[in-house]
Structure formats: structure tokens, C-alpha cells
Write an enzyme that holds these catalytic residues in place. Structure first.
Site, PDB file in Angstrom:
ATOM      1  N   HIS A  25       0.801  -1.273   0.143  1.00 51.88           N
ATOM      2  CA  HIS A  25      -0.088  -0.108   0.021  1.00 51.88           C
ATOM      3  C   HIS A  25       0.937   1.433   0.017  1.00 51.88           C
ATOM      4  O   HIS A  25       0.372   2.488  -0.227  1.00 51.88           O
ATOM      5  CB  HIS A  25      -0.967   0.097   1.212  1.00 51.88           C
ATOM      6  CG  HIS A  25      -0.306   0.322   2.517  1.00 51.88           C
ATOM      7  ND1 HIS A  25      -0.113  -0.641   3.454  1.00 51.88           N
ATOM      8  CD2 HIS A  25      -0.155   1.657   3.156  1.00 51.88           C
ATOM      9  CE1 HIS A  25       0.512   0.128   4.630  1.00 51.88           C
ATOM     10  NE2 HIS A  25       0.476   1.186   4.263  1.00 51.88           N
ATOM     11  N   ASP A  81       0.027  -7.513   1.625  1.00 51.52           N
ATOM     12  CA  ASP A  81       0.379  -6.204   1.871  1.00 51.52           C
ATOM     13  C   ASP A  81       2.021  -5.850   1.822  1.00 51.52           C
ATOM     14  O   ASP A  81       2.712  -5.334   2.630  1.00 51.52           O
ATOM     15  CB  ASP A  81      -0.024  -5.421   2.968  1.00 51.52           C
ATOM     16  CG  ASP A  81       0.136  -3.863   2.921  1.00 51.52           C
ATOM     17  OD1 ASP A  81       0.136  -3.307   1.749  1.00 51.52           O
ATOM     18  OD2 ASP A  81       0.119  -3.410   3.871  1.00 51.52           O
ATOM     19  N   SER A 113       4.481   2.598   7.961  1.00 52.14           N
ATOM     20  CA  SER A 113       4.430   1.600   7.384  1.00 52.14           C
ATOM     21  C   SER A 113       5.336   1.109   6.178  1.00 52.14           C
ATOM     22  O   SER A 113       6.077   2.083   5.621  1.00 52.14           O
ATOM     23  CB  SER A 113       2.991   1.800   6.088  1.00 52.14           C
ATOM     24  OG  SER A 113       1.838   1.856   6.921  1.00 52.14           O
TER      25      SER A 113
END
Length: 331
Positions: A78, A108, A185
């Protein structure tokens, strides 16, 4: 007189005990600091900031970890999205351009490669299966644009499940108490042995001390698939399904199962259609394991390569039928 001496001795003893405790606590804190600093010194230089520009419309930011000296970088899908390349900034400010090698939305995870003519600092992927709740966890990343930020906490739990953006269930997710924010992230979750044991992927908005990381063992599988094939190969039934109630007359036969999975559509020429499975069939078992929902099908297929036969028990017109399906490959 004697009583005063006793009291004086007792007070001095208490002070000595308190001093020893303070010294012991200070030593423990000092050791904790040394462990964290040592891990950050080892993995920090391999932690990068990633900037992805989306056709002049905006940009996405995240973190990543260099895991080979020749410039391969692990991050979140992402963070990268469908962008063919990204800007990567090392801890010392060096700017690199990296191309997207491949990504896996189902977990992911994504891999980038920066073409460099020198060895880069890198960190090794550890064995996430050895993690235990209570272990020290260290997150390194770039939250909210603050470069090379270090946070610490503990492993809160292992074996969690988390939905990816494709709604596929990611298994064995690590839950931890390390404070993470947007920008963390894709950054590494590190243990006290200076190994990357997870890739930070999500937090719960409004909650404190609840973060999640994709385990390093999952990352190693995804990396090997992306480097070898440019994609993650997964077995596929070629059937569209949803959960339904199990007929009461069959619950005892299937261990009291309240639900099973009904086939509501078939991929033209797919594995299920080729094997003779029909719309309206209810899948009760796969390879001897009960199927209560679509996630159970994914679990069964995740551990096998494409073109592998699976044994399926289905309910058709009130009759239990056993058949064999040679799996296809997800695209």
C-alpha cells in the site's frame, strides 16, 4: 541507648538496601538502552524513507528496509501501489531511484530494487516463528515525515489475522505495542538480536499501543516468489463462493459444522469447472479439513503450489460426493 542503636542500624540497612535497588534498576535500564541502541545501530542505516509520486496528483510516503547489499528493499504494497518506481532516501540523506520488482496485495508486501554501484547497509530477516509475547520489539521508520524515528514496545501477541486490501486474510500477523503512525508503514520491526522479524503494516486509529506487522517468515516466502517470478504464485479453485448454513441432517457427519461454502459461480475453464464442480454445490471439506467459510479455502490452498490435486467433499442434491480438483493459479 540500645534502642537508639537498633533504630540507627535499621535505618542504615534500609538506606543500603534502597541504594542497592536503585543501582540494580539503573543497571537494568542501562542494559535495556544498550540493547535498543545496538539494534538501532545495526538496522537503522538499512531503514529507508520511500516517496512515491502519483502522476503529479500527489505523493505517498512510507518506510522500507534494505535486505540485500545490492539494493533490494522490502516495504508495503500500500506504500508503493502500482507505481513503477519510487524515490528512496537512505539514513545519510543519499537519494536513490528504485524500480518496483513486484508486489503482493494479498500480504501487503512489495519489493523494490535500487540500482547502485556500491554495497548498501542492509539488515537480515529473522525467524518470526520464535517470537513470544513479552519480547522486546523495536520499530524504525519515518512517521509523519520525521526521519529515522525509533520506538519501542513489546510483542503483544502472535498468530493474529488481518484483512488485506484485497480482503484476503493474512495469517500469523504480529501484534505489538510499539507506537506507530502514518509513515511507519513498510518499516522494520526488530528484535533484541538485531533481526527484522516483521514489516509494520497497520495500526488501529484512535487506539494506543496496538500495531500490526507482517511476520518475516511470510516476507521471506513473498520475496522469494517475487524475485523468481515477479508475482506470488498461489493455488486457485476457480470458483466463487460464499458461506451458507449446513443442512441439519449432515452436521453430525461433519463434526457439528454449522456452515459450509456454496459455489455461486465458476471461472470459465478454471480448475473447479474442469473437475466437474457445479454451481450450487456445497463444499464441506478440502483435503480432510472442514470448510466453514471462504477463509478456510484460502488456508487450504495457501500451503500448496498451483497444479496440485486437492480432495474435495461436496454436497450436491442432498448427496455427499468426493472429487479431486487439480488447482489452477491465481492471477
Amino acid at each position: 541507648m540500645m534502642m537508639n542503636l537498633v533504630r540507627s542500624f535499621a535505618v542504615r540497612s534500609m538506606w543500603r538496601l534502597a541504594a542497592r535497588r536503585c543501582t540494580s534498576d539503573a543497571a537494568l535500564l542501562d542494559e535495556y538502552s544498550r540493547v535498543v541502541v545496538s539494534a538501532v545501530d545495526a538496522v537503522g542505516p538499512a531503514t529507508v524513507s520511500i516517496v512515491v509520486r502519483h502522476g503529479g496528483v500527489g505523493e505517498g510516503k512510507g518506510s522500507g528496509a534494505v535486505f540485500t547489499p545490492d539494493g533490494y528493499i522490502l516495504t508495503n504494497d500500500h506504500v508503493v501501489g502500482t507505481a513503477p518506481r519510487a524515490e528512496v532516501f537512505m539514513q545519510d540523506g543519499t537519494r536513490l531511484v528504485a524500480r518496483r520488482v513486484g508486489s503482493d496485495p494479498a500480504t501487503d508486501l512489495a519489493v523494490l530494487h535500487a540500482d547502485v554501484n556500491r554495497s548498501l547497509p542492509f539488515a537480515s530477516l529473522g525467524d518470526s516463528s520464535t517470537l513470544r509475547p513479552g519480547q522486546l520489539a523495536i520499530a524504525i521508520g519515518n512517521p509523519l515525515g520525521f526521519q529515522s524515528t525509533v520506538s519501542t514496545g513489546v510483542i503483544s501477541a502472535t498468530g493474529r489475522a488481518l484483512r488485506s486490501q484485497t480482503q484476503r486474510l493474512i495469517e500469523n500477523v504480529i501484534q505489538h505495542s510499539v507506537p506507530i503512525n502514518p509513515g511507519n508503514s513498510g518499516g522494520p520491526l526488530v528484535d533484541s538480536a538485531k533481526r527484522i522479524v516483521g514489516i509494520n503494516t497497520a495500526m488501529i486509529a484512535g487506539a494506543q499501543g496496538i500495531g500490526f506487522a507482517i511476520p518475516s517468515n511470510t516476507a521471506q516466502f513473498v520475496v522469494s516468489e517475487l524475485l523468481a517470478h515477479g508475482r506470488v504464485r498461489r493455488a486457485n479453485l476457480g470458483a466463487f463462493c460464499h458461506a451458507v448454513r449446513t443442512p441439519a441432517s449432515l452436521r453430525r457427519q461433519f463434526g457439528g459444522a454449522l456452515t459450509a461454502v456454496e459455489v455461486v459461480g465458476l471461472e470459465l475453464g478454471g480448475a473447479a469447472e474442469t473437475a466437474g464442480i457445479q454451481r450450487g454445490d456445497i463444499i464441506m471439506e478440502m483435503n480432510g479439513d472442514r470448510v466453514a467459510n471462504v477463509d478456510d479455502i484460502h488456508r487450504c490452498l495457501s500451503g500448496i503450489p498451483p497444479r496440485t490435486p486437492v480432495h474435495v467433499k461436496i454436497l450436491r442434491d442432498g448427496v455427499v460426493v468426493s472429487t479431486k480438483v487439480e488447482t489452477g493459479e491465481s492471477r
